[in-house]
Design a protein around this motif. Structure first.
Motif, PDB file in Angstrom:
ATOM      1  N   TYR A  69      15.125 -12.081   0.920  1.00 52.91           N
ATOM      2  CA  TYR A  69      14.755 -13.171   0.020  1.00 52.91           C
ATOM      3  C   TYR A  69      15.908 -13.495  -0.923  1.00 52.91           C
ATOM      4  CZ  TYR A  69      12.443 -15.668  -3.775  1.00 52.91           C
ATOM      5  OH  TYR A  69      12.101 -16.596  -4.731  1.00 52.91           O
ATOM      6  N   VAL A  70      16.217 -14.790  -1.003  1.00 45.75           N
ATOM      7  CA  VAL A  70      17.268 -15.256  -1.913  1.00 45.75           C
ATOM      8  C   VAL A  70      16.606 -16.030  -3.051  1.00 45.75           C
ATOM      9  CG1 VAL A  70      19.326 -16.680  -2.159  1.00 45.75           C
ATOM     10  CG2 VAL A  70      18.917 -15.446  -0.009  1.00 45.75           C
ATOM     11  N   PRO A  71      16.594 -15.499  -4.252  1.00 42.88           N
ATOM     12  CA  PRO A  71      16.071 -16.277  -5.372  1.00 42.88           C
ATOM     13  C   PRO A  71      17.014 -17.429  -5.681  1.00 42.88           C
ATOM     14  CG  PRO A  71      17.120 -14.294  -6.178  1.00 42.88           C
ATOM     15  CD  PRO A  71      17.146 -14.196  -4.678  1.00 42.88           C
ATOM     16  N   GLY A  72      16.489 -18.463  -6.293  1.00 48.26           N
ATOM     17  CA  GLY A  72      17.361 -19.568  -6.660  1.00 48.26           C
ATOM     18  C   GLY A  72      16.747 -20.921  -6.417  1.00 48.26           C
ATOM     19  N   ARG A  73      17.593 -21.893  -6.118  1.00 50.89           N
ATOM     20  CA  ARG A  73      17.176 -23.295  -6.038  1.00 50.89           C
ATOM     21  C   ARG A  73      17.080 -23.760  -4.583  1.00 50.89           C
ATOM     22  NH1 ARG A  73      21.582 -25.881 -10.097  1.00 50.89           N
ATOM     23  NH2 ARG A  73      20.464 -27.830  -9.614  1.00 50.89           N
ATOM     24  N   ASP A  74      16.077 -24.605  -4.301  1.00 54.60           N
ATOM     25  CA  ASP A  74      15.864 -25.149  -2.961  1.00 54.60           C
ATOM     26  C   ASP A  74      16.645 -26.449  -2.795  1.00 54.60           C
ATOM     27  OD1 ASP A  74      13.846 -23.449  -1.522  1.00 54.60           O
ATOM     28  OD2 ASP A  74      12.691 -23.859  -3.338  1.00 54.60           O
ATOM     29  N   LEU A  75      17.628 -26.433  -1.890  1.00 57.30           N
ATOM     30  CA  LEU A  75      18.425 -27.608  -1.604  1.00 57.30           C
ATOM     31  C   LEU A  75      18.221 -28.028  -0.153  1.00 57.30           C
ATOM     32  CD1 LEU A  75      21.830 -26.585  -3.263  1.00 57.30           C
ATOM     33  CD2 LEU A  75      19.903 -27.798  -4.312  1.00 57.30           C
ATOM     34  N   THR A  76      18.334 -29.311   0.110  1.00 58.90           N
ATOM     35  CA  THR A  76      18.232 -29.807   1.480  1.00 58.90           C
ATOM     36  C   THR A  76      19.258 -30.914   1.676  1.00 58.90           C
ATOM     37  OG1 THR A  76      16.671 -30.575   3.175  1.00 58.90           O
ATOM     38  CG2 THR A  76      16.473 -31.567   0.997  1.00 58.90           C
ATOM     39  N   VAL A  77      19.796 -30.985   2.884  1.00 57.90           N
ATOM     40  CA  VAL A  77      20.827 -31.981   3.196  1.00 57.90           C
ATOM     41  C   VAL A  77      20.383 -32.791   4.416  1.00 57.90           C
ATOM     42  CG1 VAL A  77      23.245 -32.412   3.762  1.00 57.90           C
ATOM     43  CG2 VAL A  77      22.632 -30.471   2.296  1.00 57.90           C
ATOM     44  N   ALA A 109      19.154 -29.898   6.983  1.00 58.42           N
ATOM     45  CA  ALA A 109      19.448 -28.483   6.763  1.00 58.42           C
ATOM     46  C   ALA A 109      18.883 -28.049   5.412  1.00 58.42           C
ATOM     47  CB  ALA A 109      20.960 -28.243   6.793  1.00 58.42           C
ATOM     48  N   ASP A 110      18.258 -26.872   5.385  1.00 59.44           N
ATOM     49  CA  ASP A 110      17.637 -26.344   4.171  1.00 59.44           C
ATOM     50  C   ASP A 110      18.405 -25.125   3.681  1.00 59.44           C
ATOM     51  OD1 ASP A 110      15.684 -28.305   4.377  1.00 59.44           O
ATOM     52  OD2 ASP A 110      14.301 -27.007   5.469  1.00 59.44           O
ATOM     53  N   PHE A 111      18.712 -25.120   2.375  1.00 54.65           N
ATOM     54  CA  PHE A 111      19.520 -24.066   1.773  1.00 54.65           C
ATOM     55  C   PHE A 111      18.789 -23.429   0.596  1.00 54.65           C
ATOM     56  CE2 PHE A 111      22.530 -26.988   3.673  1.00 54.65           C
ATOM     57  CZ  PHE A 111      23.562 -26.191   4.162  1.00 54.65           C
ATOM     58  N   ARG A 112      19.256 -22.239   0.236  1.00 53.14           N
ATOM     59  CA  ARG A 112      18.940 -21.636  -1.047  1.00 53.14           C
ATOM     60  C   ARG A 112      20.251 -21.443  -1.804  1.00 53.14           C
ATOM     61  NH1 ARG A 112      14.424 -18.956  -3.838  1.00 53.14           N
ATOM     62  NH2 ARG A 112      12.814 -20.506  -3.534  1.00 53.14           N
ATOM     63  N   LEU A 113      20.273 -21.889  -3.044  1.00 56.48           N
ATOM     64  CA  LEU A 113      21.417 -21.698  -3.919  1.00 56.48           C
ATOM     65  C   LEU A 113      21.105 -20.530  -4.850  1.00 56.48           C
ATOM     66  CD1 LEU A 113      24.119 -22.497  -5.179  1.00 56.48           C
ATOM     67  CD2 LEU A 113      22.883 -24.219  -6.545  1.00 56.48           C
ATOM     68  N   ALA A 114      21.793 -19.406  -4.640  1.00 52.71           N
ATOM     69  CA  ALA A 114      21.554 -18.196  -5.422  1.00 52.71           C
ATOM     70  C   ALA A 114      22.090 -18.358  -6.844  1.00 52.71           C
ATOM     71  CB  ALA A 114      22.213 -17.002  -4.738  1.00 52.71           C
ATOM     72  N   PRO A 115      21.596 -17.557  -7.781  1.00 48.96           N
ATOM     73  CA  PRO A 115      22.057 -17.652  -9.169  1.00 48.96           C
ATOM     74  C   PRO A 115      23.566 -17.454  -9.325  1.00 48.96           C
ATOM     75  CG  PRO A 115      20.027 -16.378  -9.054  1.00 48.96           C
ATOM     76  CD  PRO A 115      20.462 -16.619  -7.644  1.00 48.96           C
ATOM     77  N   ASP A 116      24.200 -16.728  -8.387  1.00 53.94           N
ATOM     78  CA  ASP A 116      25.645 -16.504  -8.495  1.00 53.94           C
ATOM     79  C   ASP A 116      26.459 -17.639  -7.874  1.00 53.94           C
ATOM     80  OD1 ASP A 116      25.256 -16.141  -5.793  1.00 53.94           O
ATOM     81  OD2 ASP A 116      26.009 -14.077  -5.723  1.00 53.94           O
TER      82      ASP A 116
END
Length: 329
Positions: free
Chosen positions: A186-194, A268-275
């Motif tokens: 699991y990657v915490p953070g923000r849900d991004l999609t392109v 494409a669906d991404f997760r942007l981690a806090p780092d």
């Protein structure tokens, strides 16, 4: 040009119909085709196969605009493109092999990793009697069906904090989705999609869904939230991220689409981690095209006509790829 809009029409709120084309979206797409000077006909593929074949033959389309999801199983999105091929019908979008690959989250992640793309570590579970070791993963982990879309089978209970909890959750999920499940870091953070549209230059503006993080959803964009009509009020296009990060997301999307062999359009669906690290979670080979959605907003931002741009770019990509001139209506 005569165009058959092939789709599964959503007729209810059952889980099995999530991902189907709503009546409103179908009407919007048909209206766009008419505005572009085409002669569209709706072909609803949810009935008997003989009826679908008869509708397609009766329509005599120059092109099939394919949005057909299929009802069940790992090959459901592949079935209709394979049928069009057998009937000698040209169609928009990806072929059966690429759609099967993109729907298979396990194989997709293997391809992504082979191409050096960042994706969270995972274990694929197919057999309840032979669950692979899970302690190799970084916890917490996320348990989800391997062949589903629209966040089906995903809820707050999908998050597991220990190997025992993950194994238990995987077995429960496998009972409901016997084709296989993923146990994914699991990657915490923000849900991004392109959104990706070949004829519009490829990867478009990065979008973000900013669903509220509550105790009930544990910060997950789960099935319940995916069906919430207000979800688009949480959609930000473009995402409020640095341009360098947006450029990286677009570049990763381009590489992933090519690696998977997808054509004309994808997402494409991404997760942007806090780092600041980007992780590619999955690639949708047959995304919906509703007005107001991420693809529509990104297309308008790119300069496409609000009412007809999405349809026009999908058709244009298919016509160019097929190497045939656009017939007159």
């Amino acid at each position: 040009m005569r165009i058959a809009l092939a789709h599964n029409l959503r007729r209810g709120d059952e889980v099995g119909q999530r991902g189907f084309t709503s009546r409103e979206e179908a009407e919007e797409l048909l209206a766009s085709m008419r505005a572009l000077g085409h002669e569209p006909v709706a072909v609803e593929v949810g009935g008997e196969l003989d009826d679908t074949v008869a509708q397609l033959r009766s329509a005599r389309p120059d092109l099939v605009f394919n949005l057909a999801e299929g009802w069940s199983g790992p090959w459901r999105q592949s079935f209709y493109p394979a049928l069009y091929h057998q009937l000698g019908l040209a169609h928009t979008g990806s072929g059966p092999h690429a759609l099967a690959l993109a729907l298979d989250k396990h194989l997709t992640k293997l391809v992504l990793r082979a191409h050096g793309l960042p994706t969270p570590g995972w274990v694929f579970v197919k057999d309840a009697a032979q669950v692979p070791p899970l302690d190799q993963l970084r916890f917490p982990v996320f348990v989800k069906p391997a062949y589903e879309s629209c966040s089906k089978g995903i809820g707050p209970e999908s998050l597991a904090t220990t190997p025992d909890e993950a194994r238990s959750r995987a077995l429960v999920s496998l009972a409901e989705y016997p084709d296989g499940v993923l146990v994914e870091e699991y990657v915490p953070g923000r849900d991004l999609t392109v959104p990706y549209f070949t004829a519009a230059g490829g990867a478009l503006a990065v979008a973000e869904t900013t669903m509220p993080d509550t105790a009930a959803n544990r910060g997950l964009f789960d099935y319940v939230h995916k069906q919430d009509p207000s979800r688009w009020s949480h959609l930000k296009v473009p995402a409020r991220i640095p341009e360098a990060l947006a450029a990286r997301a677009r570049a990763l999307t381009h590489t992933a689409v090519r690696a998977l062999g997808l054509q004309d359009f994808a997402r494409a669906d991404f997760r942007l981690a806090p780092d600041g690290a980007l992780y590619l979670l999955e690639v949708n080979g047959l995304p919906g095209l509703p007005a107001g959605g991420a693809s529509h907003q990104a297309a308008v931002l790119a300069g496409l006509a609000p009412a007809t741009g999405l349809v026009d770019t999908v058709i244009s990509a298919a016509v160019t790829r097929l190497g045939r001139p656009t017939p007159t209506s």
